[in-house]
Design a protein around this motif. Structure first.
Motif, short mmCIF file in Angstrom:
data_model
loop_
_atom_site.label_atom_id
_atom_site.label_comp_id
_atom_site.label_asym_id
_atom_site.label_seq_id
_atom_site.Cartn_x
_atom_site.Cartn_y
_atom_site.Cartn_z
N PRO A 26 0.80 -1.23 0.00
CA PRO A 26 0.00 0.00 0.00
C PRO A 26 0.83 1.28 0.00
CG PRO A 26 -0.94 -1.59 1.53
CD PRO A 26 0.38 -2.15 1.08
N THR A 27 2.04 1.22 0.52
CA THR A 27 2.86 2.44 0.56
C THR A 27 3.17 2.97 -0.85
OG1 THR A 27 4.87 1.09 0.70
CG2 THR A 27 3.91 1.88 2.77
N LEU A 28 3.13 2.09 -1.86
CA LEU A 28 3.38 2.54 -3.22
C LEU A 28 2.31 3.51 -3.71
CD1 LEU A 28 4.58 -0.67 -5.11
CD2 LEU A 28 5.91 1.39 -4.68
N LEU A 29 1.16 3.51 -3.06
CA LEU A 29 0.07 4.37 -3.50
C LEU A 29 0.11 5.76 -2.88
CD1 LEU A 29 -2.86 1.78 -3.27
CD2 LEU A 29 -1.42 2.30 -5.25
N GLN A 30 0.85 5.92 -1.80
CA GLN A 30 0.78 7.16 -1.04
C GLN A 30 1.13 8.38 -1.87
OE1 GLN A 30 -0.39 7.75 1.89
NE2 GLN A 30 -0.71 5.67 2.62
N ASP A 31 2.21 8.33 -2.62
CA ASP A 31 2.64 9.49 -3.40
C ASP A 31 1.78 9.72 -4.64
OD1 ASP A 31 4.66 9.95 -1.60
OD2 ASP A 31 6.18 8.88 -2.77
N ARG A 32 0.83 8.82 -4.90
CA ARG A 32 0.02 8.91 -6.10
C ARG A 32 -1.46 9.11 -5.77
NH1 ARG A 32 4.17 5.52 -5.86
NH2 ARG A 32 5.81 5.93 -7.39
N LEU A 33 -1.74 9.48 -4.51
CA LEU A 33 -3.12 9.61 -4.08
C LEU A 33 -3.91 10.68 -4.84
CD1 LEU A 33 -2.89 9.11 -0.21
CD2 LEU A 33 -3.92 7.60 -1.91
#
Length: 294
Positions: free
Chosen positions: A226-233
């Motif tokens: 899930p951390t891969l999504l943080q910068d792409r929210l």
């Protein structure tokens, strides 16, 4: 040596010692009268191309783009690959895709390949035939990266190709790599940050199929990490308003993975009034995940 022994020997050499495989024997297999022998030759051709052998003469001999439909029908399913761990889909499609990513065939061969696969689904409407065929060829292209991650750059380059069908196949392959790489190798695909950026970039496309593949790729990454999504929210939140319901569905699922409280109002709206049952269900599930995490 029987035909069976010869083809088995060639295929085994392509898997375990590609530098020693006999290219003349490969050409003989590709020109054989027996379909099963040509199929075995196609698998070997793909593996040798990915291993770095110069298979130009064999590709020319094979006339892969002109092979008859029964070869595709007979090669349905999966055959063991390197060390019996890497799975290779329909072997003829794999051979074509491997030849494309190693510059032995022009990417236009992927368009022809999609056309051949479409012929297998006369009961579908035109859009269904194209979507299914693109997915099958995309899986064959993804397998070239699953076999050899050094071919990832070639796959990514196809996302920028002038032909729309080639771009669709490449995007389908990207999502399959995100979905299947770990299950085959036991570890995540390399260069995940770069691939996540590429997938997020597809969300801005004016092509709904590319937006969906981008969303699905991010969904698969987010499910594992899930951390891969943080910068792409911001892009994921924006996708909740996408015209294509499958993009909205995947975006809602991703926001549930990360527990994104900022998206609660929009997810609530989708859960209550989106015209798609799938989107309403996924948005409600995401809201439940966010609330459970509070």
């Amino acid at each position: 040596m029987t035909v069976t022994d010869r083809t088995a020997s060639l295929r085994d050499a392509a898997r375990t010692s590609p530098g020693e495989a006999d290219l003349d024997a490969l050409v003989d297999c590709l020109r054989a009268d027996v379909a099963e022998e040509r199929i075995a030759g196609a698998e070997a051709l793909g593996l040798l191309a990915l291993a770095g052998r110069d298979v130009s003469a064999a590709v020319d001999a094979a006339e892969l783009r002109e092979w008859e439909l029964d070869l595709f029908e007979r090669s349905v399913g999966f055959t063991p690959g390197l060390d019996d761990e890497v799975i290779i889909p329909r072997t003829v499609a794999f051979a074509v895709c491997a030849s494309v990513v190693t510059d032995h065939l022009d990417p236009a061969a992927l368009v022809e390949l999609v056309g051949v696969h479409e012929r297998q689904y006369p009961e579908f409407d035109a859009d269904g035939r194209r979507y299914t065929a693109v997915g099958e060829v995309g899986w064959a292209l993804a397998s070239t990266v699953i076999v050899d991650e050094d071919r990832l750059d070639a796959l990514l380059a196809l996302l920028e190709h002038d032909d729309r069908t080639v771009r669709h196949v490449a995007a389908a392959a990207l999502s399959d790599v995100a979905e299947e790489y770990r299950s085959v190798h036991g570890h995540p695909v390399p260069r995940r940050e770069e691939l996540a950026d590429t997938a997020a970039g597809l969300l801005a496309s004016d092509d709904e199929r590319l937006r969906y593949r981008g969303a699905f790729t991010l969904y698969e990454f987010g499910m594992e990490e899930p951390t891969l999504l943080q910068d792409r929210l911001p892009r994921i939140r924006a996708a909740l308003d996408d015209e294509y319901y499958l993009v909205r569905k995947e975006a809602a699922g991703m926001l549930g993975f990360v527990g994104d409280e900022a998206s609660v109002p929009e997810l609530s709206r989708l859960a209550e009034s989106d015209p798609s049952d799938d989107v309403r269900t996924k948005a409600a599930d995401a809201l439940g995940s966010i609330r459970d995490g509070e």
